[in-house]
Design a protein around this motif. Structure first.
Motif, PDB file in Angstrom:
ATOM      1  N   PHE A   3     -55.488  19.222  45.199  1.00 31.98           N
ATOM      2  CA  PHE A   3     -55.398  18.743  46.604  1.00 31.98           C
ATOM      3  C   PHE A   3     -56.490  17.704  47.163  1.00 31.98           C
ATOM      4  O   PHE A   3     -56.183  16.898  47.620  1.00 31.98           O
ATOM      5  CB  PHE A   3     -55.426  20.135  47.490  1.00 31.98           C
ATOM      6  CG  PHE A   3     -55.158  19.714  49.128  1.00 31.98           C
ATOM      7  CD1 PHE A   3     -53.704  19.261  49.457  1.00 31.98           C
ATOM      8  CD2 PHE A   3     -56.266  19.831  49.857  1.00 31.98           C
ATOM      9  CE1 PHE A   3     -53.667  18.893  50.711  1.00 31.98           C
ATOM     10  CE2 PHE A   3     -56.076  19.685  51.258  1.00 31.98           C
ATOM     11  CZ  PHE A   3     -54.932  19.106  51.758  1.00 31.98           C
ATOM     12  N   ILE A   6     -55.407  14.327  45.884  1.00 31.52           N
ATOM     13  CA  ILE A   6     -54.351  13.647  46.810  1.00 31.52           C
ATOM     14  C   ILE A   6     -54.827  13.129  48.352  1.00 31.52           C
ATOM     15  O   ILE A   6     -54.566  12.236  48.566  1.00 31.52           O
ATOM     16  CB  ILE A   6     -53.360  15.057  47.128  1.00 31.52           C
ATOM     17  CG1 ILE A   6     -52.783  15.213  45.612  1.00 31.52           C
ATOM     18  CG2 ILE A   6     -52.111  14.540  47.933  1.00 31.52           C
ATOM     19  CD1 ILE A   6     -51.570  16.713  45.592  1.00 31.52           C
ATOM     20  N   THR A   7     -55.834  14.140  48.918  1.00 34.63           N
ATOM     21  CA  THR A   7     -56.135  13.640  50.047  1.00 34.63           C
ATOM     22  C   THR A   7     -57.213  12.367  50.040  1.00 34.63           C
ATOM     23  O   THR A   7     -56.847  11.481  50.995  1.00 34.63           O
ATOM     24  CB  THR A   7     -56.865  14.630  50.869  1.00 34.63           C
ATOM     25  OG1 THR A   7     -58.037  15.127  50.109  1.00 34.63           O
ATOM     26  CG2 THR A   7     -56.110  15.840  51.030  1.00 34.63           C
ATOM     27  N   LEU A  33     -46.984  10.535  44.512  1.00 38.17           N
ATOM     28  CA  LEU A  33     -47.091  11.752  45.333  1.00 38.17           C
ATOM     29  C   LEU A  33     -45.631  12.146  45.687  1.00 38.17           C
ATOM     30  O   LEU A  33     -44.787  11.138  46.032  1.00 38.17           O
ATOM     31  CB  LEU A  33     -47.896  11.739  46.270  1.00 38.17           C
ATOM     32  CG  LEU A  33     -49.423  11.178  45.803  1.00 38.17           C
ATOM     33  CD1 LEU A  33     -50.293  11.393  47.081  1.00 38.17           C
ATOM     34  CD2 LEU A  33     -50.114  12.472  44.986  1.00 38.17           C
ATOM     35  N   THR A  34     -45.426  13.396  46.033  1.00 41.96           N
ATOM     36  CA  THR A  34     -44.238  13.591  46.779  1.00 41.96           C
ATOM     37  C   THR A  34     -44.335  13.629  48.439  1.00 41.96           C
ATOM     38  O   THR A  34     -45.375  13.490  48.608  1.00 41.96           O
ATOM     39  CB  THR A  34     -43.884  15.302  46.219  1.00 41.96           C
ATOM     40  OG1 THR A  34     -44.796  15.772  46.875  1.00 41.96           O
ATOM     41  CG2 THR A  34     -43.748  15.275  44.819  1.00 41.96           C
ATOM     42  N   ASN A  36     -43.852  15.792  50.312  1.00 40.76           N
ATOM     43  CA  ASN A  36     -44.749  16.873  50.871  1.00 40.76           C
ATOM     44  C   ASN A  36     -46.179  16.981  50.649  1.00 40.76           C
ATOM     45  O   ASN A  36     -47.027  17.308  51.426  1.00 40.76           O
ATOM     46  CB  ASN A  36     -44.184  18.475  50.014  1.00 40.76           C
ATOM     47  CG  ASN A  36     -42.827  18.556  50.742  1.00 40.76           C
ATOM     48  OD1 ASN A  36     -42.554  18.507  51.663  1.00 40.76           O
ATOM     49  ND2 ASN A  36     -42.091  19.539  49.966  1.00 40.76           N
ATOM     50  N   GLN A  37     -46.670  16.424  49.526  1.00 40.95           N
ATOM     51  CA  GLN A  37     -47.949  16.202  49.334  1.00 40.95           C
ATOM     52  C   GLN A  37     -48.811  15.048  50.182  1.00 40.95           C
ATOM     53  O   GLN A  37     -49.647  15.339  50.739  1.00 40.95           O
ATOM     54  CB  GLN A  37     -48.246  15.608  47.683  1.00 40.95           C
ATOM     55  CG  GLN A  37     -47.975  16.901  46.690  1.00 40.95           C
ATOM     56  CD  GLN A  37     -47.812  16.094  45.381  1.00 40.95           C
ATOM     57  OE1 GLN A  37     -47.396  14.988  45.128  1.00 40.95           O
ATOM     58  NE2 GLN A  37     -48.567  16.771  44.228  1.00 40.95           N
ATOM     59  N   ALA A  41     -51.510  16.093  53.017  1.00 39.14           N
ATOM     60  CA  ALA A  41     -52.892  15.234  52.844  1.00 39.14           C
ATOM     61  C   ALA A  41     -52.995  14.812  54.314  1.00 39.14           C
ATOM     62  O   ALA A  41     -54.126  14.674  55.003  1.00 39.14           O
ATOM     63  CB  ALA A  41     -52.723  14.321  51.996  1.00 39.14           C
TER      64      ALA A  41
END
Length: 81
Positions: A3, A6-7, A33-34, A36-37, A41
């Motif tokens: 996570f 990703i952020t 990234l998806t 949802n990801q 984020a």
């Protein structure tokens, strides 16, 4: 991806863009990234005050990164710890 990575990725993309964009544009700019990801984020970044999420007139969400303002210091000024 974890996570935190990703952020960081989403925040960097928004900073580099420099203007507000739709959430769908962020997904396009982060193809690894998806949706949802990216959404999670942006939610985290918004709640932590790092990005601004607004709703435009077409009822679409727009996202923009806040930019840090650098503080100029003179060489004689004490450096904060």
């Amino acid at each position: 991806m974890i996570f935190a990575a990703i952020t960081v990725r989403v925040h960097r993309v928004l900073e580099q863009l420099g203007t507000a964009c739709s959430m769908e544009e962020v997904v396009t700019l982060c193809p690894e990234l998806t949706w949802n990801q990216v959404f999670l984020a942006i939610d985290y970044l918004s709640r932590s005050g790092q990005v601004q999420v607004t709703l435009d007139g077409d009822r679409a969400y727009r996202v923009q990164a806040y930019h840090d303002v650098a503080v100029a210091t003179s060489p004689a000024a004490p450096v904060p710890l």
